[in-house]
Design a protein around this motif. Structure first.
Motif, mmCIF file in Angstrom:
data_model
loop_
_atom_site.group_PDB
_atom_site.id
_atom_site.type_symbol
_atom_site.label_atom_id
_atom_site.label_comp_id
_atom_site.label_asym_id
_atom_site.label_seq_id
_atom_site.Cartn_x
_atom_site.Cartn_y
_atom_site.Cartn_z
ATOM 1 N N SER A 40 -45.802 -42.110 26.423
ATOM 2 C CA SER A 40 -46.655 -42.097 25.235
ATOM 3 C C SER A 40 -48.106 -41.803 25.613
ATOM 4 N N ILE A 41 -48.581 -42.409 26.702
ATOM 5 C CA ILE A 41 -49.951 -42.160 27.177
ATOM 6 C C ILE A 41 -50.099 -40.693 27.580
ATOM 7 N N LYS B 212 -48.401 -38.161 26.518
ATOM 8 C CA LYS B 212 -48.343 -37.345 25.303
ATOM 9 C C LYS B 212 -49.703 -37.352 24.602
ATOM 10 N N ARG B 213 -50.310 -38.535 24.482
ATOM 11 C CA ARG B 213 -51.620 -38.630 23.833
ATOM 12 C C ARG B 213 -52.674 -37.860 24.618
ATOM 13 N N LYS B 214 -52.619 -37.948 25.955
ATOM 14 C CA LYS B 214 -53.584 -37.211 26.777
ATOM 15 C C LYS B 214 -53.415 -35.707 26.569
ATOM 16 N N GLU C 23 -52.157 -34.202 23.949
ATOM 17 C CA GLU C 23 -52.585 -33.870 22.596
ATOM 18 C C GLU C 23 -54.112 -33.810 22.546
ATOM 19 N N HIS C 24 -54.762 -34.744 23.240
ATOM 20 C CA HIS C 24 -56.222 -34.802 23.261
ATOM 21 C C HIS C 24 -56.797 -33.566 23.944
#
Length: 82
Positions: A71-72, A74-76, A78-79
Motif C-alpha cells: 500500500s505504501i 502504491k501511494r508513493k 501514485e504520488h
C-alpha cells in the motif's frame, strides 16, 4: 486409528527408525520413551497445537505487513505520477 496393547518395556515400531517404548504406567498416566532421528519433530498435542497457532498468527501478521508495504509503495508511485 490403530489401537495396540503394550506392557511396560514393550515397544512399538513406526517405519524403520522410530521406536516407542512404554516406560511406566501409573494409574491413568503412561510414560513413553521415543527413539527417533533428530530431524523428526515430536511434541505433545497441546504443544503442537500452540506451535501451529503461533505459526498461523505469524503468517497473518506477515501478510498484514506485506499488504501495508504494498500500500505504501502504491501511494508513493501514485504520488510520483502527479
Amino acid at each position: 486409528m490403530l489401537v495396540l496393547t503394550r506392557r511396560v518395556n514393550e515397544k512399538i515400531v513406526i517405519s524403520t527408525d522410530i521406536f516407542v517404548t512404554v516406560l511406566n504406567v501409573d494409574g491413568d498416566q503412561v510414560k513413553l520413551g521415543i527413539d527417533a532421528p533428530g530431524d523428526i519433530s515430536i511434541h505433545r498435542q497441546e504443544v503442537f497445537n500452540d506451535i501451529m497457532r503461533s505459526n498461523r498468527e505469524a503468517l497473518l501478521e506477515g501478510e498484514d505487513r506485506r499488504d501495508a508495504f504494498l500500500s505504501i509503495l502504491k501511494r508513493k508511485n501514485e504520488h510520483r505520477e502527479e
